[in-house]
Design a protein around this motif. Structure first.
Motif, PDB file in Angstrom:
ATOM      1  N   ILE A   1     -26.205  71.535 -46.337  1.00 37.05           N
ATOM      2  CA  ILE A   1     -27.042  70.488 -45.767  1.00 37.05           C
ATOM      3  C   ILE A   1     -27.363  70.784 -44.307  1.00 37.05           C
ATOM      4  N   ARG A   2     -28.360  70.074 -43.811  1.00 34.89           N
ATOM      5  CA  ARG A   2     -28.643  69.996 -42.379  1.00 34.89           C
ATOM      6  C   ARG A   2     -28.436  68.519 -42.060  1.00 34.89           C
ATOM      7  N   PHE A   3     -27.646  68.235 -41.033  1.00 37.26           N
ATOM      8  CA  PHE A   3     -27.277  66.850 -40.763  1.00 37.26           C
ATOM      9  C   PHE A   3     -27.243  66.552 -39.276  1.00 37.26           C
ATOM     10  N   ALA A   4     -27.405  65.269 -38.974  1.00 39.38           N
ATOM     11  CA  ALA A   4     -27.290  64.783 -37.602  1.00 39.38           C
ATOM     12  C   ALA A   4     -25.957  64.070 -37.467  1.00 39.38           C
ATOM     13  N   ALA A   5     -25.197  64.435 -36.452  1.00 42.22           N
ATOM     14  CA  ALA A   5     -23.900  63.797 -36.178  1.00 42.22           C
ATOM     15  C   ALA A   5     -24.019  62.957 -34.919  1.00 42.22           C
ATOM     16  N   GLU A   6     -23.494  61.751 -34.997  1.00 43.41           N
ATOM     17  CA  GLU A   6     -23.497  60.845 -33.853  1.00 43.41           C
ATOM     18  C   GLU A   6     -22.153  60.123 -33.794  1.00 43.41           C
ATOM     19  N   MET A   7     -21.847  59.600 -32.625  1.00 42.70           N
ATOM     20  CA  MET A   7     -20.637  58.792 -32.460  1.00 42.70           C
ATOM     21  C   MET A   7     -21.026  57.330 -32.610  1.00 42.70           C
ATOM     22  N   LYS A   8     -20.259  56.602 -33.425  1.00 37.96           N
ATOM     23  CA  LYS A   8     -20.495  55.174 -33.624  1.00 37.96           C
ATOM     24  C   LYS A   8     -19.139  54.490 -33.702  1.00 37.96           C
ATOM     25  N   GLY A   9     -18.898  53.594 -32.795  1.00 43.44           N
ATOM     26  CA  GLY A   9     -17.610  52.890 -32.778  1.00 43.44           C
ATOM     27  C   GLY A   9     -16.432  53.830 -32.589  1.00 43.44           C
ATOM     28  N   GLY A  10     -16.616  54.925 -31.872  1.00 44.27           N
ATOM     29  CA  GLY A  10     -15.541  55.876 -31.624  1.00 44.27           C
ATOM     30  C   GLY A  10     -15.300  56.877 -32.742  1.00 44.27           C
ATOM     31  N   SER A  11     -16.128  56.826 -33.798  1.00 45.70           N
ATOM     32  CA  SER A  11     -15.970  57.751 -34.927  1.00 45.70           C
ATOM     33  C   SER A  11     -17.246  58.573 -35.115  1.00 45.70           C
ATOM     34  N   ALA A  12     -17.062  59.809 -35.560  1.00 48.31           N
ATOM     35  CA  ALA A  12     -18.203  60.675 -35.852  1.00 48.31           C
ATOM     36  C   ALA A  12     -18.783  60.287 -37.210  1.00 48.31           C
ATOM     37  N   ILE A  13     -20.101  60.115 -37.248  1.00 48.18           N
ATOM     38  CA  ILE A  13     -20.767  59.786 -38.510  1.00 48.18           C
ATOM     39  C   ILE A  13     -21.945  60.723 -38.741  1.00 48.18           C
ATOM     40  N   VAL A  14     -22.308  60.873 -40.012  1.00 46.82           N
ATOM     41  CA  VAL A  14     -23.544  61.547 -40.373  1.00 46.82           C
ATOM     42  C   VAL A  14     -24.600  60.452 -40.383  1.00 46.82           C
ATOM     43  N   SER A  15     -25.565  60.555 -39.462  1.00 44.69           N
ATOM     44  CA  SER A  15     -26.583  59.506 -39.354  1.00 44.69           C
ATOM     45  C   SER A  15     -27.810  59.806 -40.208  1.00 44.69           C
ATOM     46  N   ARG A  16     -28.004  61.079 -40.563  1.00 44.47           N
ATOM     47  CA  ARG A  16     -29.059  61.475 -41.499  1.00 44.47           C
ATOM     48  C   ARG A  16     -28.761  62.875 -41.966  1.00 44.47           C
ATOM     49  N   TYR A  17     -29.334  63.230 -43.112  1.00 47.22           N
ATOM     50  CA  TYR A  17     -29.139  64.583 -43.627  1.00 47.22           C
ATOM     51  C   TYR A  17     -30.312  64.962 -44.507  1.00 47.22           C
TER      52      TYR A  17
END
Length: 112
Positions: free
Chosen positions: A92-108
């Motif tokens: 995959i190609r994915f976007a990682a962001e921090m949300k509430g102190g945790s790393a999340i995949v925001s889109r892929y």
């Protein structure tokens, strides 16, 4: 005689201080995407889907958007339905962001 700062001088200086502090704060966080700006897509290999935890384990390269070196780690997901669409071994190609102190995949997207 020591120079003193008059009240008038302090009032004249305050607007310059107010403008320079936000500019410095922006400079200190230059690696993070600006508000409203999407994080860049990075290459990743799905290693595991953990539906119970609501996480996906991805082997990835450098993630400048969240300041992570290459590694394999767990991410939360912005949309839990993705956990039913992805499987171990997917590239995959994915976007990682921090949300509430945790790393999340925001889109892929699936890698080509």
């Amino acid at each position: 005689m020591r120079p003193t700062i008059s009240l008038l001088s302090a009032l004249l200086f305050a607007p310059f201080l107010a403008v320079s502090l936000p500019a410095q704060a922006q400079h200190d966080h230059h690696a993070m995407p600006a508000a409203g700006q999407a994080a860049p897509l990075s290459d990743g290999l799905v290693r595991k889907i953990d539906k119970a935890a609501g996480e996906i384990v991805i082997q990835h390269g450098q993630l400048d958007s969240i300041g992570m070196p290459p590694m394999t780690m767990s991410f939360g997901v912005a949309d839990k339905t993705w956990l039913n669409k992805l499987k171990a071994g997917d590239k995959i190609r994915f976007a990682a962001e921090m949300k509430g102190g945790s790393a999340i995949v925001s889109r892929y997207e699936m890698a080509k």
